[in-house]
Design a protein around this motif. Structure first.
Motif, PDB file in Angstrom:
ATOM      1  N   LYS A   1      26.093 -34.123  -5.976  1.00  0.00           N
ATOM      2  CA  LYS A   1      26.724 -33.801  -4.686  1.00  0.00           C
ATOM      3  C   LYS A   1      28.166 -33.331  -4.894  1.00  0.00           C
ATOM      4  O   LYS A   1      28.633 -32.390  -4.229  1.00  0.00           O
ATOM      5  N   GLY A   2      28.859 -33.958  -5.826  1.00  0.00           N
ATOM      6  CA  GLY A   2      30.236 -33.572  -6.126  1.00  0.00           C
ATOM      7  C   GLY A   2      30.344 -32.194  -6.762  1.00  0.00           C
ATOM      8  O   GLY A   2      31.401 -31.544  -6.697  1.00  0.00           O
ATOM      9  N   GLU A   3      29.240 -31.729  -7.371  1.00  0.00           N
ATOM     10  CA  GLU A   3      29.226 -30.405  -8.003  1.00  0.00           C
ATOM     11  C   GLU A   3      28.913 -29.285  -7.007  1.00  0.00           C
ATOM     12  O   GLU A   3      29.105 -28.109  -7.307  1.00  0.00           O
ATOM     13  N   ASN A   4      28.356 -29.689  -5.845  1.00  0.00           N
ATOM     14  CA  ASN A   4      28.095 -28.769  -4.726  1.00  0.00           C
ATOM     15  C   ASN A   4      27.256 -27.542  -5.112  1.00  0.00           C
ATOM     16  O   ASN A   4      27.635 -26.401  -4.827  1.00  0.00           O
ATOM     17  N   PRO A   5      26.075 -27.755  -5.738  1.00  0.00           N
ATOM     18  CA  PRO A   5      25.236 -26.604  -6.082  1.00  0.00           C
ATOM     19  C   PRO A   5      24.482 -26.074  -4.853  1.00  0.00           C
ATOM     20  O   PRO A   5      24.323 -26.779  -3.859  1.00  0.00           O
ATOM     21  N   ASP A   6      24.039 -24.842  -4.941  1.00  0.00           N
ATOM     22  CA  ASP A   6      23.216 -24.248  -3.873  1.00  0.00           C
ATOM     23  C   ASP A   6      21.751 -24.657  -4.016  1.00  0.00           C
ATOM     24  O   ASP A   6      21.002 -24.694  -3.039  1.00  0.00           O
ATOM     25  N   ILE A   7      21.361 -24.937  -5.268  1.00  0.00           N
ATOM     26  CA  ILE A   7      19.972 -25.291  -5.582  1.00  0.00           C
ATOM     27  C   ILE A   7      19.966 -26.418  -6.595  1.00  0.00           C
ATOM     28  O   ILE A   7      20.800 -26.452  -7.506  1.00  0.00           O
ATOM     29  N   ILE A   8      18.994 -27.341  -6.441  1.00  0.00           N
ATOM     30  CA  ILE A   8      18.729 -28.339  -7.481  1.00  0.00           C
ATOM     31  C   ILE A   8      17.303 -28.111  -7.957  1.00  0.00           C
ATOM     32  O   ILE A   8      16.353 -28.213  -7.177  1.00  0.00           O
TER      33      ILE A   8
END
Length: 361
Positions: free
Chosen positions: A201-208
């Motif tokens: 969540k802290g990395e704020n990716p668009d996709i996991i």
């Protein structure tokens, strides 16, 4: 000398190895059901090879999706004198088990997608679907086209399947210029992913991207929503099941997943097979039952062309297979990979699996 009808009959064992217990049990039972349905149908219609009436019998074993158990099961099936193997389900079981079948000269047909399976140099390995070397790039290209992500996080369950698919996806998505912000590993027994998800969540990716099976992806997806992550969850055929909706709840609508084959509604015999399956087992298809069903018919086709039920002659007939089944045409390249595969993309709408697009290979 006259041969009596009793003497003329022969029982031939078809082996099926799947996880019938454990986290992959729903998919394993589904796969075995496909094999069972084909055997029942062939016996009901009557099979004669070399002038003998043949009765097929299912020799089904539980490998629990575990590599060590799969190795023991493989030797047990060899000792039972099966003439062909349909299975195993997951690559982590399929690859270690394949050695025993190769040494015994028994053809093995599987839906496992890790490319390593057919790269071992065995003459016994045959694959019924596309591979992760095709599935990973298809996933990457689809999300580039539809979502245009800038940042991606990747999590895998450390199995041969989950890690292998995640590796292929990572290579493809990086080549397309997307930043992979993190790569984490869990295991195929895990159900609590909050520590990994909090970090992501802290990395704020668009996709996991989740490389693994529905048993892990369900709680992973649900917990991602509970923690307020807005990233789309992406996965392969291991998570792309009806069971995922049960495990993830309403969070499942945030999932995009692929299958290493055509969607049921686009298979040549998909609609008819679905009706037969529902009537026989009173439950929906979870995954690759149509392919395991077709696998039995591919083996029987090889028997007919060889005019024999001997394992060596069945194996010798396999490279020239050209069989039209429920799922499409089965012909194989020199390694035993499917010559004409496809990758299909799905999402979930109101908890129901929804077809998006098919890529022909």
């Amino acid at each position: 000398m006259c041969v009596s009808p009793a003497q003329a009959q022969q029982t031939v064992l078809i082996g099926a190895a799947n996880p019938l217990t454990g986290s992959l049990a729903a998919m394993g039972k589904d796969a075995e059901n496909g094999t069972r349905l084909a055997i029942e149908e062939i016996n009901a219609s009557g099979l004669v090879i070399g002038g003998q009436k043949i009765t097929l019998s299912l020799d089904g074993k539980d490998d629990a999706g575990d590599p060590r158990t799969a190795t023991m099961i493989s030797q047990s099936l060899v000792d039972d004198k099966v003439v062909a193997i349909v299975g195993h389900l997951n690559s982590g079981a399929t690859i270690p088990a394949s050695k025993a079948y190769s040494e015994a000269g028994i053809v093995q047909l599987t839906t496992s997608t890790n490319p390593a399976y057919t790269l071992q140099g065995f003459k016994t390995t045959y694959r019924l679907t596309a591979t992760d070397a095709q599935q990973g790039p298809a996933l990457a290209n689809y999300v580039i086209k539809k979502i245009k992500p800038k940042k991606v996080a990747i999590v895998d369950d450390a199995t041969a399947y989950g890690q292998g698919l995640a590796d292929q996806f990572e290579k493809a998505i990086k080549a397309l210029g997307v930043d992979v912000v993190s790569r984490d590993a869990t295991n195929d027994k895990a159900v609590d992913f909050r520590a990994i998800l909090t970090k992501i969540k802290g990395e704020n990716p668009d996709i996991i991207m989740f490389g693994g099976a529905d048993a892990g992806a369900g709680p992973f997806t649900k917990q991602a929503k509970q923690l307020g992550l807005r990233a789309k969850i992406l996965g392969g055929d291991g998570i792309c099941t009806e069971k995922l909706a049960e495990l993830a709840g309403d969070a499942v609508d945030n999932v995009i997943c692929s299958e290493a084959g055509a969607p049921l509604e686009k298979m040549p015999g998909g609609k008819a097979f679905q009706a037969k399956y529902l009537k026989r087992f009173n439950q929906p298809i979870q995954g690759y039952a149509p392919y395991d069903y077709d696998a039995v018919y591919v083996v029987v086709d090889a028997m007919k062309r060889a005019n024999s039920t001997e394992k060596a002659r069945i194996l010798a007939a396999m490279p020239t297979s050209s069989y039209e089944g429920v799922t499409g045409k089965f012909s194989f390249d020199s390694k035993g990979d499917l010559a004409h595969g496809s990758i299909s993309m799905f999402t979930y709408v109101a908890g129901k699996k929804h077809f998006l697009e098919e890529f022909k290979l």
